[in-house]
Scaffold this active site. Structure first.
Site, PDB file in Angstrom:
ATOM      1  N   GLU A   1      -5.641  -5.388  10.468  1.00  0.00           N
ATOM      2  CA  GLU A   1      -4.649  -4.352  10.732  1.00  0.00           C
ATOM      3  C   GLU A   1      -4.990  -3.661  12.050  1.00  0.00           C
ATOM      4  O   GLU A   1      -5.832  -2.745  12.072  1.00  0.00           O
ATOM      5  CB  GLU A   1      -4.637  -3.323   9.609  1.00  0.00           C
ATOM      6  CG  GLU A   1      -4.303  -3.909   8.257  1.00  0.00           C
ATOM      7  CD  GLU A   1      -3.675  -2.868   7.347  1.00  0.00           C
ATOM      8  OE1 GLU A   1      -2.542  -3.087   6.923  1.00  0.00           O
ATOM      9  OE2 GLU A   1      -4.313  -1.830   7.097  1.00  0.00           O
TER      10      GLU A   1
ATOM     11  N   GLU B   1      -6.771   4.315   7.979  1.00  0.00           N
ATOM     12  CA  GLU B   1      -6.607   5.771   7.797  1.00  0.00           C
ATOM     13  C   GLU B   1      -7.893   6.386   7.258  1.00  0.00           C
ATOM     14  O   GLU B   1      -8.204   7.540   7.541  1.00  0.00           O
ATOM     15  CB  GLU B   1      -5.403   6.046   6.883  1.00  0.00           C
ATOM     16  CG  GLU B   1      -4.100   5.805   7.641  1.00  0.00           C
ATOM     17  CD  GLU B   1      -2.944   5.302   6.810  1.00  0.00           C
ATOM     18  OE1 GLU B   1      -2.984   5.414   5.569  1.00  0.00           O
ATOM     19  OE2 GLU B   1      -1.990   4.766   7.416  1.00  0.00           O
TER      20      GLU B   1
ATOM     21  N   SER C   1       3.188  -2.408  10.572  1.00  0.00           N
ATOM     22  CA  SER C   1       4.639  -2.357  10.824  1.00  0.00           C
ATOM     23  C   SER C   1       5.352  -3.665  10.492  1.00  0.00           C
ATOM     24  O   SER C   1       6.267  -4.073  11.219  1.00  0.00           O
ATOM     25  CB  SER C   1       4.914  -1.926  12.272  1.00  0.00           C
ATOM     26  OG  SER C   1       4.388  -0.631  12.492  1.00  0.00           O
TER      27      SER C   1
ATOM     28  N   ASN D   1       0.876  -1.179   0.000  1.00  0.00           N
ATOM     29  CA  ASN D   1       0.000   0.000   0.000  1.00  0.00           C
ATOM     30  C   ASN D   1       0.910   1.225   0.000  1.00  0.00           C
ATOM     31  O   ASN D   1       1.482   1.581   1.035  1.00  0.00           O
ATOM     32  CB  ASN D   1      -0.885  -0.033   1.256  1.00  0.00           C
ATOM     33  CG  ASN D   1      -1.721   1.227   1.401  1.00  0.00           C
ATOM     34  OD1 ASN D   1      -1.817   2.034   0.486  1.00  0.00           O
ATOM     35  ND2 ASN D   1      -2.321   1.396   2.570  1.00  0.00           N
ATOM     36  N   TRP D   2       1.042   1.843  -1.175  1.00  0.00           N
ATOM     37  CA  TRP D   2       1.982   2.972  -1.286  1.00  0.00           C
ATOM     38  C   TRP D   2       1.425   4.233  -0.624  1.00  0.00           C
ATOM     39  O   TRP D   2       2.130   5.214  -0.478  1.00  0.00           O
ATOM     40  CB  TRP D   2       2.293   3.257  -2.759  1.00  0.00           C
ATOM     41  CG  TRP D   2       3.053   2.170  -3.455  1.00  0.00           C
ATOM     42  CD1 TRP D   2       3.469   0.975  -2.931  1.00  0.00           C
ATOM     43  CD2 TRP D   2       3.503   2.174  -4.825  1.00  0.00           C
ATOM     44  NE1 TRP D   2       4.145   0.233  -3.881  1.00  0.00           N
ATOM     45  CE2 TRP D   2       4.175   0.950  -5.053  1.00  0.00           C
ATOM     46  CE3 TRP D   2       3.403   3.082  -5.884  1.00  0.00           C
ATOM     47  CZ2 TRP D   2       4.738   0.621  -6.295  1.00  0.00           C
ATOM     48  CZ3 TRP D   2       3.961   2.760  -7.117  1.00  0.00           C
ATOM     49  CH2 TRP D   2       4.624   1.537  -7.318  1.00  0.00           C
ATOM     50  N   LYS D   3       0.148   4.228  -0.277  1.00  0.00           N
ATOM     51  CA  LYS D   3      -0.502   5.415   0.307  1.00  0.00           C
ATOM     52  C   LYS D   3      -0.250   6.620  -0.598  1.00  0.00           C
ATOM     53  O   LYS D   3      -0.219   6.483  -1.804  1.00  0.00           O
ATOM     54  CB  LYS D   3      -0.013   5.637   1.744  1.00  0.00           C
ATOM     55  CG  LYS D   3      -0.096   4.366   2.588  1.00  0.00           C
ATOM     56  CD  LYS D   3       0.077   4.631   4.047  1.00  0.00           C
ATOM     57  CE  LYS D   3       0.101   3.306   4.788  1.00  0.00           C
ATOM     58  NZ  LYS D   3       0.055   3.445   6.227  1.00  0.00           N
TER      59      LYS D   3
ATOM     60  N   GLY E   1       2.059   1.926  10.991  1.00  0.00           N
ATOM     61  CA  GLY E   1       2.999   3.039  10.882  1.00  0.00           C
ATOM     62  C   GLY E   1       3.628   3.428  12.211  1.00  0.00           C
ATOM     63  O   GLY E   1       4.248   4.484  12.317  1.00  0.00           O
TER      64      GLY E   1
ATOM     65  N   GLY F   1       2.686  -1.221   4.421  1.00  0.00           N
ATOM     66  CA  GLY F   1       2.731   0.212   4.135  1.00  0.00           C
ATOM     67  C   GLY F   1       4.168   0.666   3.925  1.00  0.00           C
ATOM     68  O   GLY F   1       4.733   0.528   2.836  1.00  0.00           O
ATOM     69  N   GLY F   2       4.783   1.200   4.985  1.00  0.00           N
ATOM     70  CA  GLY F   2       6.122   1.801   4.874  1.00  0.00           C
ATOM     71  C   GLY F   2       7.138   0.921   4.155  1.00  0.00           C
ATOM     72  O   GLY F   2       7.875   1.404   3.281  1.00  0.00           O
TER      73      GLY F   2
ATOM     74  N   HIS G   1      -9.512   0.976   4.837  1.00  0.00           N
ATOM     75  CA  HIS G   1      -8.215   1.106   5.522  1.00  0.00           C
ATOM     76  C   HIS G   1      -8.389   1.969   6.772  1.00  0.00           C
ATOM     77  O   HIS G   1      -9.192   2.904   6.783  1.00  0.00           O
ATOM     78  CB  HIS G   1      -7.186   1.728   4.572  1.00  0.00           C
ATOM     79  CG  HIS G   1      -5.804   1.694   5.134  1.00  0.00           C
ATOM     80  ND1 HIS G   1      -5.341   2.648   6.009  1.00  0.00           N
ATOM     81  CD2 HIS G   1      -4.802   0.798   4.985  1.00  0.00           C
ATOM     82  CE1 HIS G   1      -4.107   2.337   6.357  1.00  0.00           C
ATOM     83  NE2 HIS G   1      -3.755   1.225   5.744  1.00  0.00           N
TER      84      HIS G   1
HETATM   85  C1  PEP Z   1      -0.865  -0.094   6.092  1.00  0.00           C
HETATM   86  O1  PEP Z   1      -0.879   1.066   5.738  1.00  0.00           O
HETATM   87  O2  PEP Z   1      -1.773  -0.843   5.729  1.00  0.00           O
HETATM   88  C2  PEP Z   1       0.234  -0.529   6.942  1.00  0.00           C
HETATM   89  C3  PEP Z   1       0.169  -1.722   7.461  1.00  0.00           C
HETATM   90  O3  PEP Z   1       1.257   0.369   7.148  1.00  0.00           O
HETATM   91  P1  PEP Z   1       2.664   0.047   7.862  1.00  0.00           P
HETATM   92  O4  PEP Z   1       3.186  -1.237   7.247  1.00  0.00           O
HETATM   93  O5  PEP Z   1       3.533   1.214   7.537  1.00  0.00           O
HETATM   94  O6  PEP Z   1       2.395  -0.105   9.316  1.00  0.00           O
END
Ligand code: PEP
Length: 259
Positions: free
Chosen positions: A172, A100, A217, A9-11, A178, A238-239, A98
């Site tokens: 999640e 966010e 994470s 997920n590049w956000k 994050g 994500g990251g 998601h």
């Molecule tokens: C996400 O945005 O779905 C996510 C899991 O982010 P991160 O891996 O950065 O925690």
């Protein structure tokens, strides 16, 4: 056996050039691992880059997904994008609900809006990646499994799931996204096992084909322990999906589950 799925997920990150470079780096990493049929790999760029990233993905086994959609098919919905528009780019997956979008951005999506999006995705033959997860106060109050039951049930109202291609679920925990703080493998398995049981009640035998991803994470050094849990079928990343070697390292951890 469910084929693990590792989804990036590049956000709201990267640009057209850096997105294409990232795809090239992932492709090179996957070639050297030889994973292509045993782990499914997906990237979800910002909507404006779906077309150029679809171009960059041509000839690779990497799949394309979007990060959100709007449930209406067309009309006066300024700034929104329909499921059919996403499908036209070549995307086959769409992230829905998601954390966010549930907890941070704009008008905060509720379970009813999320359910409409899941239905719209299915009507356009996209596979929804339905995100669920508890906040830290909910976990501290012992409500994690109740929250998951509510979110999965509400998200799937009126949705028929017949095969594993019809749905992906992502667990999640909001407190892990994050933050660098990830669920222990045991916490993840407890949540995933619970979601699998609820899915059995909601959709029947197809529950055994639905992939349930862990997200929060995930990094190459913690991925293998969580992926090895019996009901963890990959990750929503994500990251760490923004760096080719980290993302490929997580794919490698998913590969360990199936070899
Ligand atoms: C996400 O945005 O779905 C996510 C899991 O982010 P991160 O891996 O950065 O925690």
């Amino acid at each position: 056996m469910r084929c693990p799925l590792v989804a990036g997920n590049w956000k709201m990150n990267l640009d057209r050039t850096r997105g294409s470079q990232l795809v090239a780096g992932i492709r090179a990493g996957l070639d050297s691992l030889g994973v292509c049929e045993r782990v499914e790999v997906l990237v979800c760029p910002p909507a404006v880059y779906l077309y150029p990233i679809a171009e960059a993905l041509k000839g690779t086994p990497i799949r394309l997904g979007a990060q959100d959609l709007y449930h209406e098919p067309n009309g006066a919905f300024t700034g929104e994008i329909s499921a059919a528009m996403i499908a036209e780019t070549g995307a086959r997956y769409v992230i829905i609900g998601h954390s966010e979008r549930r907890h941070t951005i704009g008008h905060l999506e509720d379970d009813r809006a999320i359910n409409l999006k899941v239905r719209a995705a299915r009507a356009a033959k996209l596979t929804p990646i339905l995100c669920v997860g508890e906040t830290l106060p909910e976990r501290s109050a012992g409500l994690t499994l109740d929250v998951l039951t509510f979110q999965i049930t509400a998200g799937l109202v009126g949705v028929s799931v017949v095969t594993g291609a019809d749905l992906v679920v992502a667990y999640e925990p909001v407190w892990a996204i994050g933050t660098g703080q990830n669920a222990t493998p045991q916490q993840a398995q407890e949540a995933h096992g619970h979601l699998r049981s609820r899915l059995h009640e909601l959709v029947g035998p197809a529950a055994d084909e639905v992939r349930i991803l862990y997200g929060g994470s995930v990094k190459p050094d913690n991925a293998e322990a969580v992926m090895r849990q019996p009901d963890v079928d990959g990750g929503l990343i994500g990251g760490a999906s923004l760096k080719a070697d980290a993302f490929v390292g997580i794919v490698q951890a998913a590969l360990a589950k199936v070899v």
